[in-house]
Each structure stands twice: as C-alpha cells, then as structure tokens.
Design an enzyme around this catalytic site. Structure first.
Site, PDB file in Angstrom:
ATOM      1  N   SER A  50       1.096  -1.253   0.081  1.00 23.61           N
ATOM      2  CA  SER A  50       0.032  -0.074  -0.104  1.00 23.61           C
ATOM      3  C   SER A  50       0.963   1.320  -0.098  1.00 23.61           C
ATOM      4  O   SER A  50       1.746   1.361   0.951  1.00 23.61           O
ATOM      5  CB  SER A  50      -0.800  -0.082   1.239  1.00 23.61           C
ATOM      6  OG  SER A  50      -1.158   1.193   1.433  1.00 23.61           O
ATOM      7  N   HIS A  70      -0.821  -1.258  -4.562  1.00 24.50           N
ATOM      8  CA  HIS A  70      -2.150  -0.937  -4.213  1.00 24.50           C
ATOM      9  C   HIS A  70      -2.161   0.556  -3.686  1.00 24.50           C
ATOM     10  O   HIS A  70      -1.384   1.021  -3.084  1.00 24.50           O
ATOM     11  CB  HIS A  70      -2.703  -1.599  -2.690  1.00 24.50           C
ATOM     12  CG  HIS A  70      -3.805  -1.438  -2.219  1.00 24.50           C
ATOM     13  ND1 HIS A  70      -5.026  -2.140  -2.359  1.00 24.50           N
ATOM     14  CD2 HIS A  70      -4.281  -0.637  -0.933  1.00 24.50           C
ATOM     15  CE1 HIS A  70      -5.942  -1.715  -1.515  1.00 24.50           C
ATOM     16  NE2 HIS A  70      -5.466  -0.737  -0.591  1.00 24.50           N
ATOM     17  N   ASP A 123      -4.563   3.849  -2.149  1.00 21.52           N
ATOM     18  CA  ASP A 123      -5.311   4.299  -1.266  1.00 21.52           C
ATOM     19  C   ASP A 123      -5.757   5.648  -1.572  1.00 21.52           C
ATOM     20  O   ASP A 123      -5.143   6.551  -1.383  1.00 21.52           O
ATOM     21  CB  ASP A 123      -4.848   4.210   0.193  1.00 21.52           C
ATOM     22  CG  ASP A 123      -4.791   2.600   0.486  1.00 21.52           C
ATOM     23  OD1 ASP A 123      -5.806   1.976   0.474  1.00 21.52           O
ATOM     24  OD2 ASP A 123      -3.389   2.290   1.051  1.00 21.52           O
ATOM     25  N   MET A 126      -8.210   8.408  -0.670  1.00 21.70           N
ATOM     26  CA  MET A 126      -9.264   8.942   0.365  1.00 21.70           C
ATOM     27  C   MET A 126      -9.543  10.429   0.145  1.00 21.70           C
ATOM     28  O   MET A 126      -8.728  11.476  -0.235  1.00 21.70           O
ATOM     29  CB  MET A 126      -8.462   8.944   1.704  1.00 21.70           C
ATOM     30  CG  MET A 126      -7.985   7.655   2.157  1.00 21.70           C
ATOM     31  SD  MET A 126      -7.470   7.391   3.781  1.00 21.70           S
ATOM     32  CE  MET A 126      -6.601   5.925   3.611  1.00 21.70           C
ATOM     33  N   HIS A 161      -7.943   1.547  -4.611  1.00 17.68           N
ATOM     34  CA  HIS A 161      -8.841   1.404  -3.486  1.00 17.68           C
ATOM     35  C   HIS A 161      -9.583   2.691  -3.219  1.00 17.68           C
ATOM     36  O   HIS A 161      -8.735   3.636  -2.576  1.00 17.68           O
ATOM     37  CB  HIS A 161      -8.165   0.878  -2.231  1.00 17.68           C
ATOM     38  CG  HIS A 161      -9.000   0.692  -1.034  1.00 17.68           C
ATOM     39  ND1 HIS A 161      -8.616   0.343   0.218  1.00 17.68           N
ATOM     40  CD2 HIS A 161     -10.477   0.744  -0.834  1.00 17.68           C
ATOM     41  CE1 HIS A 161      -9.320   0.425   1.111  1.00 17.68           C
ATOM     42  NE2 HIS A 161     -10.753   0.466   0.639  1.00 17.68           N
ATOM     43  N   MET A 170     -11.661   5.148  -1.362  1.00 20.01           N
ATOM     44  CA  MET A 170     -12.440   5.400  -0.090  1.00 20.01           C
ATOM     45  C   MET A 170     -13.000   6.750  -0.427  1.00 20.01           C
ATOM     46  O   MET A 170     -12.503   7.749   0.528  1.00 20.01           O
ATOM     47  CB  MET A 170     -11.334   5.241   1.102  1.00 20.01           C
ATOM     48  CG  MET A 170     -10.997   3.753   1.319  1.00 20.01           C
ATOM     49  SD  MET A 170      -9.481   3.749   2.404  1.00 20.01           S
ATOM     50  CE  MET A 170      -8.415   3.721   1.259  1.00 20.01           C
ATOM     51  N   MET A 217     -12.064  -5.455   4.390  1.00 19.15           N
ATOM     52  CA  MET A 217     -11.073  -4.598   5.311  1.00 19.15           C
ATOM     53  C   MET A 217     -11.007  -5.245   6.518  1.00 19.15           C
ATOM     54  O   MET A 217     -11.918  -5.736   7.228  1.00 19.15           O
ATOM     55  CB  MET A 217     -11.790  -3.192   5.337  1.00 19.15           C
ATOM     56  CG  MET A 217     -12.001  -2.407   4.122  1.00 19.15           C
ATOM     57  SD  MET A 217     -10.354  -1.983   3.352  1.00 19.15           S
ATOM     58  CE  MET A 217      -9.702  -0.945   4.847  1.00 19.15           C
ATOM     59  N   GLY A 240      -9.549   4.144   6.340  1.00 19.16           N
ATOM     60  CA  GLY A 240      -9.147   5.687   6.542  1.00 19.16           C
ATOM     61  C   GLY A 240      -7.584   5.924   6.756  1.00 19.16           C
ATOM     62  O   GLY A 240      -7.037   6.857   6.657  1.00 19.16           O
ATOM     63  N   PHE A 241      -6.821   4.819   7.660  1.00 19.36           N
ATOM     64  CA  PHE A 241      -5.661   4.999   8.172  1.00 19.36           C
ATOM     65  C   PHE A 241      -4.943   3.856   8.006  1.00 19.36           C
ATOM     66  O   PHE A 241      -5.530   2.751   8.217  1.00 19.36           O
ATOM     67  CB  PHE A 241      -5.664   5.649   9.330  1.00 19.36           C
ATOM     68  CG  PHE A 241      -6.354   7.064   9.662  1.00 19.36           C
ATOM     69  CD1 PHE A 241      -5.646   8.212   9.510  1.00 19.36           C
ATOM     70  CD2 PHE A 241      -7.857   7.048  10.109  1.00 19.36           C
ATOM     71  CE1 PHE A 241      -6.262   9.424   9.743  1.00 19.36           C
ATOM     72  CE2 PHE A 241      -8.398   7.956  10.086  1.00 19.36           C
ATOM     73  CZ  PHE A 241      -7.655   9.357  10.055  1.00 19.36           C
ATOM     74  N   GLY A 242      -3.586   4.053   7.614  1.00 17.98           N
ATOM     75  CA  GLY A 242      -2.636   3.153   7.746  1.00 17.98           C
ATOM     76  C   GLY A 242      -2.151   2.791   9.203  1.00 17.98           C
ATOM     77  O   GLY A 242      -2.623   3.607  10.122  1.00 17.98           O
ATOM     78  N   GLY A 243      -1.587   1.691   9.672  1.00 19.80           N
ATOM     79  CA  GLY A 243      -0.827   1.412  10.861  1.00 19.80           C
ATOM     80  C   GLY A 243      -1.885   1.221  12.015  1.00 19.80           C
ATOM     81  O   GLY A 243      -1.736   1.122  13.077  1.00 19.80           O
ATOM     82  N   ASP A 295      -7.147  -6.183   3.656  1.00 18.31           N
ATOM     83  CA  ASP A 295      -6.285  -4.932   3.637  1.00 18.31           C
ATOM     84  C   ASP A 295      -6.508  -4.345   5.198  1.00 18.31           C
ATOM     85  O   ASP A 295      -7.430  -4.075   5.682  1.00 18.31           O
ATOM     86  CB  ASP A 295      -6.951  -3.941   2.858  1.00 18.31           C
ATOM     87  CG  ASP A 295      -6.428  -2.568   2.611  1.00 18.31           C
ATOM     88  OD1 ASP A 295      -5.323  -2.199   3.439  1.00 18.31           O
ATOM     89  OD2 ASP A 295      -7.000  -1.445   1.894  1.00 18.31           O
ATOM     90  N   GLY A 296      -5.200  -4.126   5.875  1.00 20.06           N
ATOM     91  CA  GLY A 296      -5.271  -3.343   7.104  1.00 20.06           C
ATOM     92  C   GLY A 296      -4.668  -4.455   8.157  1.00 20.06           C
ATOM     93  O   GLY A 296      -5.189  -5.384   8.411  1.00 20.06           O
ATOM     94  N   GLY A 297      -3.426  -3.702   8.775  1.00 15.38           N
ATOM     95  CA  GLY A 297      -2.903  -4.650   9.758  1.00 15.38           C
ATOM     96  C   GLY A 297      -2.258  -5.989   9.523  1.00 15.38           C
ATOM     97  O   GLY A 297      -2.230  -6.909  10.032  1.00 15.38           O
ATOM     98  N   GLY A 322       1.023  -2.233   4.516  1.00 10.49           N
ATOM     99  CA  GLY A 322       1.589  -0.913   4.445  1.00 10.49           C
ATOM    100  C   GLY A 322       2.641  -0.908   5.311  1.00 10.49           C
ATOM    101  O   GLY A 322       3.823  -1.359   4.989  1.00 10.49           O
ATOM    102  N   SER A 323       2.536  -0.601   6.617  1.00  5.91           N
ATOM    103  CA  SER A 323       3.522  -0.542   7.608  1.00  5.91           C
ATOM    104  C   SER A 323       4.415  -1.689   7.766  1.00  5.91           C
ATOM    105  O   SER A 323       5.800  -1.428   7.952  1.00  5.91           O
ATOM    106  CB  SER A 323       2.920  -0.439   9.346  1.00  5.91           C
ATOM    107  OG  SER A 323       1.829   0.355   9.019  1.00  5.91           O
TER     108      SER A 323
HETATM  109  C1  DX5 Z   1      -6.519   1.755   5.197  1.00  5.33           C
HETATM  110  C2  DX5 Z   1      -5.751   1.423   3.641  1.00  5.33           C
HETATM  111  C3  DX5 Z   1      -4.736   0.512   3.740  1.00  5.33           C
HETATM  112  C4  DX5 Z   1      -3.552   0.727   4.624  1.00  5.33           C
HETATM  113  C5  DX5 Z   1      -2.700  -0.251   4.829  1.00  5.33           C
HETATM  114  O1  DX5 Z   1      -7.703   2.673   5.046  1.00  5.33           O
HETATM  115  O2  DX5 Z   1      -6.844   0.941   2.789  1.00  5.33           O
HETATM  116  O3  DX5 Z   1      -4.435   0.150   2.488  1.00  5.33           O
HETATM  117  O4  DX5 Z   1      -2.597   1.841   3.984  1.00  5.33           O
HETATM  118  O5  DX5 Z   1      -1.614  -0.135   5.969  1.00  5.33           O
HETATM  119  P1  DX5 Z   1      -1.269  -0.902   7.234  1.00  5.33           P
HETATM  120  O6  DX5 Z   1      -0.582  -2.353   6.253  1.00  5.33           O
HETATM  121  O7  DX5 Z   1      -0.313  -0.203   7.804  1.00  5.33           O
HETATM  122  O8  DX5 Z   1      -2.537  -1.408   8.008  1.00  5.33           O
HETATM  123 ZN    ZN Z   2      -6.294  -0.035   1.062  1.00  3.97          ZN
END
Ligand code: DX5
Ligand code: ZN
Length: 278
Positions: free
Chosen positions: A59, A84, A86, A88, A117, A119, A190, A195-198, A225-227, A247-248
């Site tokens: 991501s 990927h 994102d 927003m 993606h 959002m 999801m 909305g946010f990474g991490g 997607d996410g964590g 992502g992270s």
């Molecule tokens: C969250 C995004 C994800 C996010 C993933 O809304 O859709 O793609 O960037 O990041 P991590 O892997 O850090 O959760």
């Molecule tokens: Zn995403």
C-alpha cells in the site's frame, strides 16, 4: 502505431521508384493489432493475479513520495507483482490522500497491475478518471451505495477494461455486500476501518474470508487490507485471501526486500487454527 496511422493517412506505402513496400491494408491491420494490444483488458489482469496468488500488494500510502519512481523500482526489483493505491477524500473517511495524478505518475513508472482502493463518497463520479489514469483494478465501498442500482458501477468499470470489486469495512454487516458479490471480480475485506494505515488487524476479517470463499468458490479474488503483518499474513492466506495489502509491515521496515521475504515466509507458514477467529 502512430507511424502506421501516418503512413495510412498519407498513403506513403511506395518507395521512390513506385514499388509498393507496405500495402495500405497491411498497414491498417498492423495499426488495429497495435491498438488492440494497448487496450486495457481486465481478464488479463485477473489471470496475472490468479497465477501469482497469494500476492502481497504494497500500500503506497506510506511510501517516500519524494522518490516515487525509485520506490516503485525498488519494490519491483524486490519481486513485487502489483501495487495498491489508497484514495481518500476526507468525506467518506476522515483522511485525505491523493487522486488521479499520483496514479498516473505511478503508471508511468511500471507495468505492474495497479489496484486502486477508492475510499471516496461518490466513486461513480471519478471511476473513469482513475481508469484513464492507469488503474487496472478498482474497488469502491459497499457503504457508499445509496441504492442497489449504484452497484451497476461494477459493470461500467469492467466495460472500461478494468477489474472491479467492492470493499467492506469490519463494522458493516457482511450481509450488505452478499447480493453483489457474484458481480465482483474481487472483494476487498477490510481488516481495519478504512481511513488510516498502521491500525491493528481485526480478526473478523478471517471469518469473512472463510465465509466468502466457501460461498462463492475459488474464482472470486479475495483481498484483505489493514494490519497485515508477519503475525497475520499466514492466517489471511489460510482463510482464503489471494491478495494481501501491506503498508506498515513494508514501509516502516528498514529493508523492503527483507520485509517482503519475511512476509512470504509467514504466508507459507499457514496457520491451521483459523476456522473460528473471533
Ligand atoms: C487503510 C488502507 C490500507 C492501509 C494499509 O484505510 O486501505 O491500505 O494503508 O496499511 P497498514 O498495512 O499499515 O494497515
Ligand atoms: Zn487500501
């Protein structure tokens, strides 16, 4: 292709002595072939991803945007097969990222499939612009549908040569997406609220992956997607995920190559105790 079209337009198909060196018909055929080859084809994208699954999609939210081309090249050298992105809008989610220009910039750096993606509150308004910018797959959120007809966007995205899917947040009842799944090339489950990474992985995603896989069969691409990290990646694959957005666990690591290698190891070490995750 442009040279061929110029030839056809100018009928420059004979040499200085009047000998025909390229028939106009043949030139037109070549021009058609070339134009078909450059047309988008969602089936090719899906085939590429199915053959490569399970696939890790970085991501790009957390990448170094000051060195975008270098980041993409590094990931590609490290064996990444798709990206990927994102998007927003600060309305559908309480955060803003980027839009078409970044997709376009990344498109110029790579041939890898680009998974966008969305959002955003009104995906129908912008889907074509994202296809034109270079998206190969587009997912939009089921929570943005104001009527069942809004899901027709799936077919309209596909008619532009782009694969299409719906995303669902963990807090949204899974029943909301089920009537539309058979019209999706992929479903984005999801594992955090968009909305946010991490954020921390919500294990409800594992139940959803298992459920969707058993109800809709092997052809449907399932994305999570996410964590997603070293602890959760194997569980996602065991539960049926084909595409893992990360992502992270890549961009917050000092060495992308090593991070990706560890993720692949963890995906191979598929955990068996995921039949009931919550
Ligand atoms: C969250 C995004 C994800 C996010 C993933 O809304 O859709 O793609 O960037 O990041 P991590 O892997 O850090 O959760
Ligand atoms: Zn995403």
């Amino acid at each position: 292709m442009w040279i061929l079209l110029w030839i056809c337009d100018h009928e420059q198909t004979h040499d200085a002595f009047g000998n025909e060196w390229l028939s106009r018909d043949f030139a037109m055929e070549l021009a058609d072939l070339s134009s078909n080859m450059s047309k988008k084809d969602h089936q090719t994208t899906l085939k590429t991803l199915r053959q490569a699954k399970p696939v890790v999609l970085p991501s790009m939210l957390l990448c170094d945007f000051g060195n975008l081309a270098r980041e993409v090249a590094l990931l590609e050298e490290d064996g990444v097969e798709a990206l990927h992105l994102d998007v927003m809008d600060g309305v559908f989610v309480p955060n803003m990222t980027y839009g078409m220009p970044i997709v376009e910039a990344i498109r110029k750096c790579t041939q890898m499939p680009i998974d966008v993606h969305l959002m955003i509150q009104s995906p129908g308004k912008y889907a074509k612009a994202f296809v034109d910018a270079g998206a190969d797959l587009i997912t939009f959120h089921v929570e943005t549908l104001t009527s069942p007809q809004d899901a027709d966007l799936l077919e309209s995205i596909r008619s532009m040569g782009c694969a299409a899917g719906l995303a669902v947040n963990p807090s949204t009842p899974i029943e909301q997406i089920l009537p539309f799944v058979s019209r999706c090339d992929l479903v984005l489950v999801m594992s955090v609220e968009a909305g946010f990474g991490g954020q921390a992985f919500n294990p409800v995603a594992l139940d959803r992956l298992l459920h969707l896989r058993s109800q809709f069969g092997a052809d449907l691409l399932l994305e999570v997607d996410g964590g997603v990290n070293l602890e959760t990646a194997g569980k996602c694959v065991a539960a049926g995920a084909d595409l893992l957005v990360v992502g992270s666990a890549i961009f917050k690591q000092p060495d992308y190559c090593q991070a990706l290698a560890h993720l692949h190891q963890s995906m191979a070490t598929v955990s068996k105790d995921v039949t009931k995750a919550t």
